[in-house]
Design a protein around this motif. Structure first.
Motif, PDB file in Angstrom:
ATOM      1  N   SER A   1       0.796  -1.206  -0.192  1.00 56.74           N
ATOM      2  CA  SER A   1      -0.094   0.150  -0.048  1.00 56.74           C
ATOM      3  C   SER A   1       0.868   1.192   0.055  1.00 56.74           C
ATOM      4  N   VAL A   2       2.072   1.284  -0.128  1.00 59.74           N
ATOM      5  CA  VAL A   2       2.805   2.347  -0.097  1.00 59.74           C
ATOM      6  C   VAL A   2       3.756   2.457  -1.334  1.00 59.74           C
ATOM      7  N   ARG A   3       4.380   3.583  -1.636  1.00 55.65           N
ATOM      8  CA  ARG A   3       5.145   3.938  -2.676  1.00 55.65           C
ATOM      9  C   ARG A   3       6.692   3.295  -2.455  1.00 55.65           C
ATOM     10  N   ASP A   4       7.671   2.956  -3.578  1.00 50.51           N
ATOM     11  CA  ASP A   4       8.857   2.367  -3.376  1.00 50.51           C
ATOM     12  C   ASP A   4       9.619   3.272  -2.587  1.00 50.51           C
ATOM     13  N   SER A   5       9.600   4.660  -2.623  1.00 55.28           N
ATOM     14  CA  SER A   5      10.340   5.550  -1.944  1.00 55.28           C
ATOM     15  C   SER A   5      10.039   5.537  -0.292  1.00 55.28           C
ATOM     16  N   THR A   6       8.734   5.173  -0.083  1.00 55.49           N
ATOM     17  CA  THR A   6       8.404   5.263   1.272  1.00 55.49           C
ATOM     18  C   THR A   6       8.991   3.742   1.933  1.00 55.49           C
ATOM     19  N   MET A   7       8.810   2.801   1.092  1.00 58.08           N
ATOM     20  CA  MET A   7       9.537   1.397   1.794  1.00 58.08           C
ATOM     21  C   MET A   7      10.937   1.770   2.079  1.00 58.08           C
ATOM     22  N   ARG A   8      11.581   2.285   1.192  1.00 59.52           N
ATOM     23  CA  ARG A   8      12.991   2.358   1.400  1.00 59.52           C
ATOM     24  C   ARG A   8      13.380   3.208   2.467  1.00 59.52           C
ATOM     25  N   ASN A   9      12.581   4.564   2.651  1.00 63.71           N
ATOM     26  CA  ASN A   9      12.705   5.153   4.015  1.00 63.71           C
ATOM     27  C   ASN A   9      12.578   4.369   5.180  1.00 63.71           C
ATOM     28  N   ALA A  10      11.424   3.751   5.128  1.00 63.97           N
ATOM     29  CA  ALA A  10      10.987   2.909   6.338  1.00 63.97           C
ATOM     30  C   ALA A  10      12.086   1.714   6.528  1.00 63.97           C
ATOM     31  N   LYS A  11      12.695   1.271   5.690  1.00 71.82           N
ATOM     32  CA  LYS A  11      13.862   0.166   5.858  1.00 71.82           C
ATOM     33  C   LYS A  11      15.033   0.776   6.720  1.00 71.82           C
ATOM     34  N   THR A  12      15.261   2.268   6.124  1.00 74.51           N
ATOM     35  CA  THR A  12      16.476   2.915   6.829  1.00 74.51           C
ATOM     36  C   THR A  12      16.088   2.958   8.053  1.00 74.51           C
ATOM     37  N   ARG A  13      15.005   3.676   8.366  1.00 68.90           N
ATOM     38  CA  ARG A  13      14.582   4.118   9.734  1.00 68.90           C
ATOM     39  C   ARG A  13      14.760   3.093  10.835  1.00 68.90           C
ATOM     40  N   LEU A  14      14.099   1.966  10.174  1.00 66.19           N
ATOM     41  CA  LEU A  14      14.183   0.674  11.255  1.00 66.19           C
ATOM     42  C   LEU A  14      15.214   0.003  11.248  1.00 66.19           C
ATOM     43  N   ARG A  15      16.168   0.292  10.465  1.00 65.89           N
ATOM     44  CA  ARG A  15      17.509  -0.384  10.709  1.00 65.89           C
ATOM     45  C   ARG A  15      18.121   0.306  11.818  1.00 65.89           C
ATOM     46  N   PHE A  16      18.173   1.400  11.630  1.00 64.79           N
ATOM     47  CA  PHE A  16      18.611   2.255  13.151  1.00 64.79           C
ATOM     48  C   PHE A  16      18.036   1.709  14.620  1.00 64.79           C
ATOM     49  N   PHE A  17      16.826   1.388  14.318  1.00 61.04           N
ATOM     50  CA  PHE A  17      16.001   0.928  15.660  1.00 61.04           C
ATOM     51  C   PHE A  17      16.534  -0.531  15.696  1.00 61.04           C
ATOM     52  N   GLU A  18      16.701  -1.347  14.803  1.00 54.89           N
ATOM     53  CA  GLU A  18      17.160  -2.683  15.002  1.00 54.89           C
ATOM     54  C   GLU A  18      18.770  -2.905  15.606  1.00 54.89           C
ATOM     55  N   GLU A  19      19.335  -1.801  15.092  1.00 52.16           N
ATOM     56  CA  GLU A  19      20.869  -1.497  15.595  1.00 52.16           C
ATOM     57  C   GLU A  19      20.865  -1.440  17.113  1.00 52.16           C
ATOM     58  N   TRP A  20      19.734  -0.343  17.454  1.00 50.32           N
ATOM     59  CA  TRP A  20      19.618  -0.107  18.994  1.00 50.32           C
ATOM     60  C   TRP A  20      19.284  -1.300  19.808  1.00 50.32           C
ATOM     61  N   CYS A  21      18.375  -1.826  19.422  1.00 51.47           N
ATOM     62  CA  CYS A  21      17.838  -3.074  20.021  1.00 51.47           C
ATOM     63  C   CYS A  21      19.168  -4.100  20.194  1.00 51.47           C
ATOM     64  N   GLU A  22      19.915  -4.343  19.407  1.00 54.56           N
ATOM     65  CA  GLU A  22      21.144  -5.074  19.371  1.00 54.56           C
ATOM     66  C   GLU A  22      22.093  -4.600  20.496  1.00 54.56           C
ATOM     67  N   LEU A  23      22.078  -3.365  20.436  1.00 52.50           N
ATOM     68  CA  LEU A  23      23.210  -2.581  21.422  1.00 52.50           C
ATOM     69  C   LEU A  23      22.628  -2.759  22.917  1.00 52.50           C
ATOM     70  N   ARG A  24      21.291  -2.755  22.945  1.00 51.10           N
ATOM     71  CA  ARG A  24      20.569  -2.748  24.403  1.00 51.10           C
ATOM     72  C   ARG A  24      20.427  -4.178  24.794  1.00 51.10           C
ATOM     73  N   ASP A  25      20.797  -5.103  23.722  1.00 47.45           N
ATOM     74  CA  ASP A  25      20.332  -6.810  23.886  1.00 47.45           C
ATOM     75  C   ASP A  25      18.799  -6.875  24.128  1.00 47.45           C
ATOM     76  N   ILE A  26      18.092  -6.043  23.574  1.00 47.49           N
ATOM     77  CA  ILE A  26      16.665  -6.320  23.356  1.00 47.49           C
ATOM     78  C   ILE A  26      16.438  -7.382  22.502  1.00 47.49           C
ATOM     79  N   GLU A  27      16.007  -8.405  22.889  1.00 49.71           N
ATOM     80  CA  GLU A  27      15.730  -9.541  21.889  1.00 49.71           C
ATOM     81  C   GLU A  27      14.035  -9.896  22.009  1.00 49.71           C
ATOM     82  N   ASN A  28      13.355  -9.361  22.680  1.00 53.36           N
ATOM     83  CA  ASN A  28      11.889  -9.492  22.577  1.00 53.36           C
ATOM     84  C   ASN A  28      11.091  -8.166  22.889  1.00 53.36           C
ATOM     85  N   LEU A  29      10.450  -7.866  21.646  1.00 54.18           N
ATOM     86  CA  LEU A  29       9.847  -6.574  21.769  1.00 54.18           C
ATOM     87  C   LEU A  29       8.727  -6.365  22.908  1.00 54.18           C
TER      88      LEU A  29
END
Length: 340
Positions: free
Chosen positions: A24-52
């Motif tokens: 339901s979203v444009r390709d550019s929107t998907m690219r932005n979402a992937k980039t932004r969530l990549r940082f969130f995933e990186e932070w979870c790894e740094l904080r040892d958060i394995e379960n949301l």
């Protein structure tokens, strides 16, 4: 943490969210979402958060602080918008607690952080006010937009207002810096001031207090907020969303972007789970502030008076808020010269 949650790792949560969004979203929107969530995933790894499941509001505040040190405030706001949407989706699939998305608080933008072009014009602002006056008189939306447009105050100032800050004899509002009581003004005590509204505008606020749809609330400090939500004093992010919603052109007329209001799939700012700010014509509280300041200047109000009324230095006013054309500036000078 709710006992009804089902285990969800950051990796799986992000994968599920992106798969949900993709049709339901444009390709550019998907690219932005992937980039932004990549940082969130990186932070979870740094904080040892394995379960949301275990995410808390304090964790999210730490994430905001972590990203804030690396990127501009406007970029951070856009990234956090994606995080909120993901959190809402994860709540729907029982991966995080309901309401967790509302605990992601973006820092207020510094003066001039948005583009000078991002503002609301006076004609459009007045059309919105006319619509609200006729169809939603003395509603919360009416009062929020009225105060923001007529006074050009920041959203932090708007949310700080209490019922006790009304001055009926002067048709005015009083702004106070009360950081120890949960609210603050951007410039601290230097931002404290009385703001004149005039009898007609003040009457709308007075009638709002008697509106049966208004939530009567008291905050944790025993204060009665003027603007209320179901949960009490609204956050800055909540006000941001209210204004985004109000300033979409489809609220008071047709869509200039060829979207079909009856078909949410044609617009990223419509329907359940929509991101209101994705409407190209929606405006933030900061955009209203910039438009209002420009309107004050075009209405022959002196820059010195605008500076004091709107809590903005003359230097910042000229550099970031004055979006008048050269012809408009000449017209103001012409009015003043004709009085000589």
């Amino acid at each position: 943490m709710s006992d009804d949650l089902m285990d969800l790792s950051p990796e799986e949560g992000i994968e599920r969210y992106l798969r949900h969004c993709e049709p339901s979203v444009r390709d550019s929107t998907m690219r932005n979402a992937k980039t932004r969530l990549r940082f969130f995933e990186e932070w979870c790894e740094l904080r040892d958060i394995e379960n949301l499941n275990h995410l808390t509001g304090r964790d999210l505040a730490d994430f905001v602080a972590w990203r804030r040190s690396d990127i501009a405030a406007l970029t951070l706001q856009k990234q956090l918008s994606t995080i909120r949407e993901a959190l809402r989706y994860w709540a729907d699939i029982e991966g995080v607690d309901d309401g967790l998305a509302e605990k992601v608080h973006a820092p207020e933008l510094p003066d001039g952080a948005e583009s000078r072009d991002v503002h609301i014009g006076a004609d459009r602002a007045h059309r919105i006010l006319d619509y609200l006056h006729e169809y939603r008189y003395a509603s919360r939306d009416h009062v929020v937009f009225l105060i923001l447009w007529k006074t050009a105050m920041r959203r932090s100032a708007l949310r700080s207002l209490d019922v006790d800050d009304l001055r009926p004899d002067d048709n005015a509002l009083v702004l106070e810096h009360r950081i120890d009581e949960g609210t603050r003004l951007k410039n601290g005590e230097d931002g404290e001031r009385w703001v004149y509204l005039g009898p007609n505008n003040y009457q709308v606020i007075d009638d709002y207090l008697d509106n049966p749809d208004r939530y009567e609330r008291t905050d944790d400090h025993g204060r009665e907020p003027l603007i209320t939500s179901m949960h009490g004093r609204p956050t800055g992010d909540t006000i941001y969303k209210w204004v985004n919603k109000l300033t979409r052109p489809c609220v008071i007329g047709g869509c200039p972007h060829d979207a079909d209001p009856s078909d949410p799939s044609t617009c990223e700012a419509l329907g359940t789970g929509a991101t209101l700010s994705k409407c190209p014509s929606s405006r933030s509280p900061h955009g209203i502030r910039r438009g209002s300041i420009t309107y004050h200047l075009n209405s022959n109000v002196s820059p010195e008076i605008v500076s004091g009324r709107c809590d903005v230095s003359l230097e910042v006013l000229y550099e970031h808020y004055d979006v008048r054309t050269n012809q408009e500036k000449m017209a103001v000078r012409k009015k003043q010269l004709e009085q000589i």
